[in-house]
Design a protein around this motif. Structure first.
Motif, short mmCIF file in Angstrom:
data_model
loop_
_atom_site.label_atom_id
_atom_site.label_comp_id
_atom_site.label_asym_id
_atom_site.label_seq_id
_atom_site.Cartn_x
_atom_site.Cartn_y
_atom_site.Cartn_z
N ILE A 1 55.54 37.49 38.11
CA ILE A 1 56.37 36.68 39.00
C ILE A 1 56.72 35.36 38.32
N ASN A 2 55.71 34.68 37.78
CA ASN A 2 55.94 33.48 36.97
C ASN A 2 54.78 33.31 36.00
N ASP A 3 54.62 32.13 35.41
CA ASP A 3 53.62 31.94 34.36
C ASP A 3 52.19 32.15 34.84
N HIS A 4 51.93 31.94 36.14
CA HIS A 4 50.56 32.09 36.61
C HIS A 4 50.38 33.08 37.76
N ILE A 5 51.46 33.79 38.15
CA ILE A 5 51.35 34.79 39.22
C ILE A 5 51.87 36.13 38.72
N SER A 6 51.07 37.15 38.91
CA SER A 6 51.48 38.52 38.61
C SER A 6 50.93 39.44 39.70
N TYR A 7 51.29 40.71 39.64
CA TYR A 7 50.74 41.64 40.62
C TYR A 7 50.68 43.05 40.05
N LEU A 8 49.77 43.82 40.60
CA LEU A 8 49.67 45.24 40.28
C LEU A 8 50.47 46.02 41.31
N THR A 9 51.27 46.94 40.86
CA THR A 9 52.14 47.70 41.75
C THR A 9 51.34 48.61 42.66
N PRO A 10 51.87 48.88 43.86
CA PRO A 10 51.18 49.76 44.79
C PRO A 10 51.32 51.23 44.36
N THR A 11 50.47 52.07 44.90
CA THR A 11 50.55 53.51 44.64
C THR A 11 50.45 54.27 45.97
N GLU A 12 50.95 55.50 45.94
CA GLU A 12 50.86 56.37 47.12
C GLU A 12 49.68 57.32 47.04
N HIS A 13 49.32 57.70 45.82
CA HIS A 13 48.23 58.68 45.63
C HIS A 13 47.27 58.15 44.56
N PRO A 14 46.16 57.51 44.98
CA PRO A 14 45.79 57.21 46.35
C PRO A 14 46.60 56.05 46.90
N LEU A 15 46.61 55.91 48.23
CA LEU A 15 47.32 54.80 48.85
C LEU A 15 46.62 53.50 48.49
N SER A 16 47.36 52.61 47.83
CA SER A 16 46.79 51.35 47.36
C SER A 16 47.87 50.28 47.42
N ALA A 17 47.54 49.13 47.99
CA ALA A 17 48.51 48.05 48.21
C ALA A 17 48.77 47.25 46.94
N ASN A 18 49.79 46.41 46.99
CA ASN A 18 50.01 45.44 45.92
C ASN A 18 48.79 44.55 45.77
N VAL A 19 48.41 44.27 44.54
CA VAL A 19 47.28 43.39 44.25
C VAL A 19 47.84 42.19 43.50
N VAL A 20 47.78 41.02 44.13
CA VAL A 20 48.37 39.81 43.55
C VAL A 20 47.31 39.04 42.79
N ILE A 21 47.66 38.55 41.60
CA ILE A 21 46.72 37.83 40.74
C ILE A 21 47.30 36.46 40.43
N ILE A 22 46.61 35.42 40.85
CA ILE A 22 47.04 34.04 40.57
C ILE A 22 46.02 33.43 39.62
N GLU A 23 46.47 33.01 38.45
CA GLU A 23 45.56 32.44 37.45
C GLU A 23 45.56 30.92 37.53
N GLY A 24 44.43 30.36 37.93
CA GLY A 24 44.25 28.92 37.92
C GLY A 24 43.48 28.50 36.68
N ASP A 25 43.12 27.24 36.60
CA ASP A 25 42.35 26.76 35.46
C ASP A 25 40.93 27.32 35.46
N ALA A 26 40.37 27.51 36.65
CA ALA A 26 38.96 27.91 36.76
C ALA A 26 38.77 29.35 37.19
N PHE A 27 39.72 29.89 38.01
CA PHE A 27 39.50 31.21 38.62
C PHE A 27 40.74 32.09 38.53
N PHE A 28 40.50 33.39 38.67
CA PHE A 28 41.54 34.34 39.03
C PHE A 28 41.45 34.52 40.55
N TRP A 29 42.51 34.16 41.26
CA TRP A 29 42.57 34.35 42.71
C TRP A 29 43.30 35.67 42.95
#
Length: 213
Positions: free
Chosen positions: A9-37
């Motif tokens: 999405i930008n320099d510090h936000i990305s996501y894993l695409t959803p799947t149908e088999h198995p059913l799995s939602a979007n997983v959003v990853i925000i990279e901060g200085d200290a943590f992955f949110w």
């Protein structure tokens, strides 16, 4: 088996695409200085491997935010080593771990600002949304309907409350899990939700409607 892949999405936000088999939602990853949110952890076995690898490579611990309690959003939680878990009280009944968020909560991690807030939802009571840098707002499945007696319906009172909350969100970009495209304009989402609300019938608590945007 479908394999989720990373989209940026930008320099510090990305996501894993959803799947149908198995059913799995979007997983959003925000990279901060200290943590992955991480907003939602999905239900695909590859997700936990990807997240753990990113954590090990950077030395940053994971903090998890859960939108709601459905398995396609929380299924991988027990497989992920995380420093903290944030969720609504209905989700906590399923996870039995972490912190319950019942009011607007803010975190700063370097240049990244995260705003967690409860959001009314017909889809799942006790949903939790995430706004990042007042620009990007992740809603999970909160904007969707639910199934009742074989019908796809919205609770009219809850839908109106949700619309009012979302109007006050500053972010111009909304993200709805499982949707394609994932990113939507705030105005378009609100217009869609308001059109559904206009279909309500007097003295009826539920609005019958198609499921998705």
């Amino acid at each position: 088996m479908q394999i989720p892949h990373i989209q940026t999405i930008n320099d510090h936000i990305s996501y894993l695409t959803p799947t149908e088999h198995p059913l799995s939602a979007n997983v959003v990853i925000i990279e901060g200085d200290a943590f992955f949110w991480v907003y939602d952890v999905g239900n695909h076995p590859a997700v936990s491997e990807i997240l753990q690898k990113k954590s090990e490579q950077t030395g940053k611990e994971i903090r998890v935010i859960l939108s709601h309690f459905h398995p396609d959003h929380i299924g991988n939680l027990s497989e992920i080593s995380c420093e903290a878990v944030y969720q609504g009280k209905n989700t906590f009944r399923y996870t039995k771990t972490g912190t319950v968020i019942e009011e607007d909560t803010w975190f700063q991690d370097g240049d990244v600002w995260l705003h967690l807030f409860p959001i009314p939802s017909s889809h799942a009571k006790g949903s939790l949304a995430l706004e990042v840098d007042e620009t990007w707002c992740f809603l999970g499945d909160a904007a969707y309907a639910t199934q009742k007696n074989g019908q796809t319906v919205y609770n009219a009172e809850r839908l109106l409350a949700e619309i009012r909350v979302l109007k006050n969100v500053r972010a111009p970009h909304f993200f709805l899990s499982h949707s394609e495209p994932f990113q939507q304009n705030k105005e378009d989402v609100l217009e869609w939700m308001e059109a559904i609300y206009e279909k309500r019938k007097r003295d009826e608590s539920y609005i019958k409607t198609p499921q998705r945007l």
